[in-house]
Design an enzyme around this catalytic site. Structure first.
Site, PDB file in Angstrom:
ATOM      1  N   GLY A 506      -7.314  -6.237  -9.926  1.00 34.79           N
ATOM      2  CA  GLY A 506      -7.062  -5.268 -10.975  1.00 34.79           C
ATOM      3  C   GLY A 506      -5.899  -5.686 -11.842  1.00 34.79           C
ATOM      4  O   GLY A 506      -5.149  -6.605 -11.527  1.00 34.79           O
ATOM      5  N   PHE A 510       2.148  -3.074 -14.503  1.00 36.93           N
ATOM      6  CA  PHE A 510       3.122  -3.999 -13.936  1.00 36.93           C
ATOM      7  C   PHE A 510       2.673  -5.446 -14.077  1.00 36.93           C
ATOM      8  O   PHE A 510       3.485  -6.338 -14.255  1.00 36.93           O
ATOM      9  CB  PHE A 510       3.313  -3.648 -12.457  1.00 36.93           C
ATOM     10  N   GLY A 511       1.369  -5.673 -13.991  1.00 35.04           N
ATOM     11  CA  GLY A 511       0.871  -7.039 -14.029  1.00 35.04           C
ATOM     12  C   GLY A 511      -0.498  -7.102 -13.370  1.00 35.04           C
ATOM     13  O   GLY A 511      -1.239  -6.128 -13.346  1.00 35.04           O
ATOM     14  N   ASP A 623       2.275   9.526 -10.558  1.00 32.88           N
ATOM     15  CA  ASP A 623       0.990   9.021 -11.043  1.00 32.88           C
ATOM     16  C   ASP A 623      -0.074   9.153  -9.948  1.00 32.88           C
ATOM     17  O   ASP A 623      -0.733   8.190  -9.584  1.00 32.88           O
ATOM     18  CB  ASP A 623       1.145   7.567 -11.496  1.00 32.88           C
TER      19      ASP A 623
END
Ligand code: NAG
Ligand code: NAG
Ligand code: NAG
Ligand code: NAG
Ligand code: NAG
Ligand code: NAG
Ligand code: NAG
Ligand code: NAG
Ligand code: NAG
Ligand code: NAG
Ligand code: NAG
Ligand code: NAG
Length: 840
Positions: A506, A510-511, A623
Site C-alpha cells: 500500500g 507516510f510513504g 484516524d
C-alpha cells in the site's frame, strides 16, 4: 629534461600556536583566534580586537624571507585592511584547537595599493579542504574580499595554508578561527531535486555565500552572537515590487524550545518580506529571490520564518519553493512554530546542475489559506564541498600541495639535487617521528612544532582514511536507547527484494509499505518513509519511541526500524489477512460471519481502549477506519497506523486543539467544527466502523442518492426506526441473533452521538460489544438463532465480563511485552500491514 624543474620547492614553515585564546564577554567560544596579519599593533574592528599575527612568543617563522609584512597609510576601507602578510612560497598558519567540531574560518583580503597585490593569485587550503583557488583581484569587481567557512575540525590542530601561484605571491589581511556551537549545523537536511534525505553534512565543509536579513538592515558581527553578517535582501528580489518589508520590535520575538538566538538573532526574525500590494490582477503570485551560485555544487539552504504579521493562529499558510521544486507545501507557520512571533527554521540541500548559475528561492500563498500572504524572515545559502573536498573547482588538497617526487624519479633527482632531497627527507622523517611521538603524548600542546609541507599531506591521507565511517553514526543514537531491533539498510533491501514493487502492500501519507521476509523467514511489513512527507527525522524518532512503548495484542507492533542513510523505515509485524475493509466489500473474499465481525470489532475496541487509557497520557488515534484495522492469519484484529496519533489532553485540560486531520466519512462532526480533539472523536469514528461492518458499504459513497451518501446519517435513520436489519449485509440476513444485533445497533448509535459528552468511552463500547457477542454465542448454543428478546437468554454470566481491560499496561523497553491475554507479543509471529489511502 625535467630534472631540475621541481628543485625550487621551498619548505616554508610558518607556525602559529597560541596557548590561550582571548577573553570575550559572555560564554566565549572555546577557540577564538582573531589575527591582524602583518600588523604591528592590535586592531579593533566591529567591536572585536584582532592581534598581530606575530605577537605570541610561541609564534615561529621558519623562513622569514618567505613572508613579507605590508602596511598601508592610505585609506583602507576598514582598519584590518591596513596591513597584510604576503607569501612568496607555500606557508601555513597552524592553530591549536581546544574543542573539536565546527569552526568558523573567516578570511579578509584587500590588495593594499602600491604593493601590486591585485595580480596575486591566492589559493587557500586546510588539511582536508580547498577553500579558495587561484583567486585574483584582477578578475574581481570588489575592492575587498571576505570569505567565511564552517569546517568541522576533528583533530587538535588546524592548519590554514596559503599557496601562491608560480612566480607570484599570495596574501591575507586578517584571519579568524572561532568555535561554532555544535547544534548550529545539523548532520542531516532534506534534499530537494532529487528529493530525499541528505546526511553526512557534518563531514563536509560549508562556505557562506548569502546570509540575508529579509526586509531588515545590515547586521554586522556586533549585532550577532556568532559574529555573522546579515545583509538586506532587496537586491536579490526578482521583482522588487513583489515584496514589502514588515518589522516588529525585536523584543517581541519569543524564542521557543527548538530555536535559540544562536540560530539567528531576534533582529533577523523581527523583520521580514511579505507579499507586496503589487498592481497585479492575480493576487496569487510568488516572491522570488534569484541568487547567483556556482554550477555543479550543492548548497545548504536554511530558511528562517517567524509569523510577525498574523492576528490569529493558523491564518498564514504558504508554500516554499527552491528552484521551482516545492520544498515546503502548505506550511502552516504558526502551527509549526507553536505560536505567533516564535522563530522557526528549516534546512534543505539543493544541488545546482551544471547548466545554470542561479539558485532561486520563492514563497507563495497556499490556495487553501484564508489569507493570501507569505513571509520570509531570513535566508542562508552555504556552498557544500564537492567530491574533491573542494569549495571551488575539482582539484583536491593533494593536487594543490606540490607533493615530493615519486620513487621512480629518485635516481635522477638525487644526482642533481641530492642535498635538497636529503634535507627534505630528513625533515619529513623528523616530522613523522614527532607526529608519532606526539600522538602518544597527547598533552604536549604548548610546544611549537615545525610543520613541513609534506607533513601536511601525510596528515591529509591519514585523516581522509579515518573519516570514511559515515552512515553508522546516526543509528547509534537510536539503537542505544533500546527501541526495538535496528535493521541495516542492506537487511531491508534483502527482505524486500530491493523494494520490489510487486511486494507493495500500500501507499500512504507516510510513504510506501512493502511485504518483506527476514532472514529467519519471519514475514514483515516494511514501511518506507517518504522524506518529502511532512514527517521529518525528528517526528520519525518520536514515532519509534512512542510505538516501541506501546505493546498490545490488538495493536500492530513495531519490530524494528532503519535510519541508516537517512532512511526512515519502520518494520512491523505482517498481518496476513490485511485490512478489515477488504473482507467487507470491494473484493472477492468470503463474507465474515456475524460472530467473526463481533470478535473483530471487540479486538479493535480493545486496542483503542488501550490507546486511550493504557498509557500515562492517553493517545488519540485520530484516524480510526476499516483500512486501519488489520487482521492477522487467525482474524485477530489489530489497530494500525497510530504512529501519527496525538497524545490526548493532559489532566488539567479537556481537549487538544489541533488542525483537523482524519478521513472524511469518519470525522467527528464536533471535532470538525471546533477543532478540539478528545478520545470521543475516536469513538465517533469507531461508530462509523461498526456501521460499515454491519452494512458492508463504504463510509462515504457519493454514487448513492443524497440521503444515503454518508453511512453515519443513513444508518442512524434506520437505527432510530429500529429497522437496522433492513440495510444490513444481505449475507447476514437470517443468521444474526436479533438481540445481539439490537445491542450492536444501540452501541453504534451511542458512538455516533452528535456531542462527544453523549458518547460512551471505548471501555463502555467494549463492554457492550462483548455483551452482543455473548448474546450471539448463547443464542447459537441454544440453537435459537431467531430469538427476538434478550429475556430468553437467562443466566448470562455478566459478572465474568470485564468491562475494562485491566491487564493492559505500558511496557518499557521491548522484550518484556505482555498483553491483555498474557501472550507474548514478541512471539506472535506473522502479520500484515495496511493499505492506507490518502486522506490523513
Ligand atoms: C604612515 O606614514 C607616515 C609618514 O607619511 C610614517 O611616518 C608612518 O610610519 C606611516 N605609518 C605606517 C604604519 O606605515
Ligand atoms: C604587477 O604584477 C604584474 C603581473 O605579475 C606585472 O605585469 C606588473 O608589471 C606589476 N606591476 C608593478 C607596478 O609591479
Ligand atoms: C588562474 O587564474 C588566471 C587568471 O586569473 C588564469 O590565467 C590561470 O590559468 C589560472 N590558473 C589555474 C591553474 O587555474
Ligand atoms: C562588475 O564589473 C563590471 C565591469 O566593471 C560591471 O559591468 C558589473 O556590473 C560589475 N558587477 C557587479 C556585481 O558589480
Ligand atoms: C608551478 O609550475 C610548475 C612547473 O611549471 C607546475 O607544474 C605547477 O603546476 C605550477 N603550479 C601552479 C600552482 O601553477
Ligand atoms: C564533526 O565530525 C565528527 C566526526 O565526523 C562528528 O562526530 C561530529 O559530530 C562533527 N561535529 C559537528 C559539529 O558536526
Ligand atoms: C522598508 O520599506 C520602506 C518603504 O519601501 C523603505 O523605505 C525601507 O528602507 C525598507 N527597509 C528596509 C530595511 O529595507
Ligand atoms: C548593530 O550594532 C551596532 C553597534 O552596537 C548598533 O549601532 C546598531 O544599531 C545595531 N544594529 C541593529 C539592527 O540593532
Ligand atoms: C527596484 O529595483 C531597481 C533596481 O535595483 C530600483 O532602481 C528601483 O527603484 C526599485 N524599485 C522599488 C519600488 O524599490
Ligand atoms: C510559484 O513558483 C512555483 C515554482 O516555480 C510554481 O510552481 C508556482 O506555480 C508559482 N506560483 C504562482 C502563483 O505563480
Ligand atoms: C559539471 O560537472 C560535469 C560532470 O562532472 C562536467 O562535465 C561539467 O563540465 C561541469 N560543469 C561546470 C560548469 O563545471
Ligand atoms: C540568472 O538570473 C538572472 C536574473 O534573473 C538571469 O538574467 C539569468 O539569465 C539567470 N541565469 C541562468 C543561467 O538562469
Amino acid at each position: 629534461m625535467n630534472i631540475v624543474k621541481w628543485a625550487p620547492i621551498v619548505v616554508a614553515v610558518f607556525v602559529l600556536e597560541y596557548v590561550g585564546s582571548f577573553t570575550f564577554a559572555a560564554s566565549p567560544p572555546a577557540d577564538n583566534y582573531m589575527l591582524a596579519c602583518g600588523s604591528s599593533q592590535d586592531v579593533t574592528f566591529l567591536g572585536q580586537t584582532y592581534i598581530p599575527d606575530s605577537a605570541q612568543s610561541s609564534f615561529s617563522l621558519k623562513s622569514q624571507l618567505d613572508s613579507v609584512v605590508a602596511t598601508s597609510n592610505s585609506t583602507a576601507p576598514f582598519p584590518i585592511y591596513q596591513s597584510a602578510r604576503i607569501f612568496t612560497s607555500t606557508t601555513s598558519y597552524r592553530f591549536n584547537i581546544k574543542q573539536e567540531g565546527r569552526h568558523w574560518i573567516r578570511l579578509h583580503f584587500y590588495p593594499i595599493p602600491k604593493r601590486n597585490l591585485s595580480s596575486a593569485s591566492i589559493t587557500v587550503v586546510t588539511e582536508d579542504f580547498v577553500l579558495l583557488h587561484n583567486f585574483s583581484f584582477s578578475s574581481y569587481n570588489g575592492s575587498y574580499l571576505f570569505k567565511e567557512y564552517a569546517i568541522n575540525v576533528t583533530s587538535s590542530s588546524l592548519s590554514i595554508t596559503f599557496i601562491p601561484r608560480n612566480n607570484s605571491v599570495a596574501f591575507v589581511n586578517a584571519i579568524e578561527v572561532v568555535s561554532v556551537p555544535d547544534n548550529l549545523f545539523p548532520d542531516q537536511a532534506v534534499a530537494v531535486s532529487p528529493s530525499g534525505p541528505f546526511n553526512g553534512l557534518s563531514e563536509l565543509a560549508l562556505e557562506t555565500v548569502y546570509r540575508l536579513n529579509m526586509g531588515g538592515p545590515l547586521l554586522t558581527a556586533q549585532n550577532d552572537t556568532l559574529g555573522r553578517t546579515w545583509e538586506n535582501d532587496v537586491k536579490y528580489l526578482h521583482v522588487n515590487s513583489s515584496a514589502v518589508n514588515v518589522s516588529v520590535n525585536p523584543s517581541n520575538i519569543k524564542y521557543g524550545a527548538t530555536v535559540s538566538p544562536e540560530i539567528a538573532p531576534n533582529y533577523v526574525y523581527a523583520t521580514a518580506e511579505t507579499m507586496g500590494d503589487a498592481n497585479v490582477a492575480n493576487v496569487n503570485f510568488n516572491i522570488t529571490w534569484v541568487l547567483a551560485v556556482d554550477p555543479n555544487f550543492s548548497y545548504f539552504v536554511r530558511v528562517h520564518f517567524c509569523d510577525i504579521v498574523s492576528k490569529s493562529l493558523n491564518s498564514l499558510i504558504f508554500n516554499l519553493y527552491i528552484n521551482t521544486d516545492i520544498a515546503l507545501g502548505s506550511l502552516d507557520l504558526s502551527n509549526q512554530a507553536g505560536n505567533l512571533d516564535v522563530p522557526y527554521y528549516r534546512d534543505f540541500v539543493s544541488k545546482i546542475s551544471s547548466d545554470t548559475n542561479n539558485l532561486t528561492v520563492s514563497i507563495g500563498p497556499d490556495t487553501s489559506a484564508d489569507f493570501t500572504n507569505a513571509i520570509m524572515n531570513g535566508l542562508e545559502i552555504m556552498k557544500i564541498s564537492n567530491d574533491a573536498r573542494s569549495l571551488i573547482g575539482l582539484l583536491s588538497v593533494e593536487d594543490l600541495l606540490v607533493l615530493p617526487p615519486k620513487k621512480s624519479k629518485m635516481g635522477i633527482i638525487i644526482g642533481s639535487v641530492a642535498g635538497g632531497v636529503a634535507a627534505l627527507l630528513f625533515i619529513g622523517l623528523c616530522y613523522f617521528c614527532l607526529i608519532t611521538r606526539r600522538s602518544k603524548e597527547p598533552q604536549q600542546g604548548s610546544s611549537w612544532l615545525p610543520l613541513p609541507l609534506y607533513g601536511n599531506s601525510l596528515t591529509v591521507t591519514k585523516m581522509s582514511t579515518t573519516s570514511q565511517k559515515s552512515g553508522t553514526a546516526s543509528c547509534i543514537s537510536l539503537a542505544s536507547s533500546n527501541l526495538g531491533r535496528f535493521f541495516t539498510f542492506q537487511e531491508i533491501m534483502d527482505a524486500t527484494n530491493k523494494f520490489d514493487e510487486s511486494l507493495l502492500l500500500g501507499v500512504g501519507g507516510f510513504g510506501r509499505v512493502y511485504k518483506g521476509t527476514l532472514e529467519d523467514g519471519t514475514r514483515v511489513a516494511v514501511k518506507r518513509g517518504n522524506p518529502r512527507s511532512e514527517q521529518g527525522l525528528a517526528e520519525f524518532r518520536t514515532e519509534i519511541e512512542m510505538l516501541s512503548k506501546l505493546r498490545h495484542r490488538h495493536l500492530v507492533s513495531l519490530i524494528g526500524y532503519c535510519d541508516e542513510r537517512s532512511e526512515m523505515i519502520l518494520v512491523y509485524e505482517y498481518m496476513a489477512n490485511g485490512p478489515l475493509r477488504s473482507h467487507l466489500y470491494g473484493t472477492d473474499l468470503p463474507p465474515l460471519s456475524w460472530k467473526q465481525r463481533l470478535e473483530i470489532c471487540i479486538g479493535a475496541a480493545r486496542g483503542l481502549h488501550y490507546l486511550h487509557t493504557g498509557a500515562a497520557q492517553s493517545i488519540i488515534h485520530r484516524d480510526v477506519k476499516t483500512t486501519n484495522i488489520l487482521l492477522e492469519e487467525n482474524f485477530v484484529a489489530k489497530v494500525a497506523d497510530f504512529g501519527l496519533s496525538k497524545t490526548g489532553p493532559a489532566l488539567d485540560q479537556t481537549h487538544v486543539s489541533t488542525a483537523v486531520k482524519g478521513s472524511f466519512g469518519y470525522l467527528d462532526p464536533e471535532y470538525f467544527r471546533r477543532q478540539q480533539l478528545t478520545e470521543k472523536s475516536d469513538v465517533y469514528s469507531f461508530g462509523v466502523v461498526l456501521m460499515e461492518v454491519l452494512c458492508t458499504r463504504p463510509a462515504l459513497n457519493p454514487v448513492l442518492p443524497r440521503e444515503q451518501v454518508n453511512i453515519a446519517e443513513w444508518a442512524m435513520t434506520w437505527q432510530k426506526k429500529g429497522m437496522l436489519d433492513q440495510i444490513m449485509d444481505k449475507n447476514l440476513v437470517g443468521k444474526v441473533n436479533t438481540a445481539s444485533l439490537k445491542k450492536f445497533g444501540e452501541t453504534a448509535e451511542k458512538c455516533l452521538a452528535e456531542h462527544g459528552v453523549d458518547r460512551p468511552s471505548m471501555g463502555d463500547v467494549l463492554w457492550n460489544l462483548e455483551y452482543a457477542l455473548q448474546l450471539e454465542e448463547t443464542s447459537s448454543a441454544l440453537m435459537e438463532p431467531d430469538d427476538n428478546s434478550t429475556n430468553h437468554i437467562p443466566g448470562i454470566p455478566l459478572t465474568t465480563l470485564e468491562p475494562f481491560d485491566n491487564s493492559v499496561s505500558m511496557i518499557e523497553g521491548v522484550n518484556s511485552g505482555t498483553d491483555d491475554d498474557g501472550e507474548d507479543v514478541a512471539t506472535s509471529a506473522v502479520f500484515s500491514q495496511l493499505v492506507n489511502p490518502r486522506g490523513r
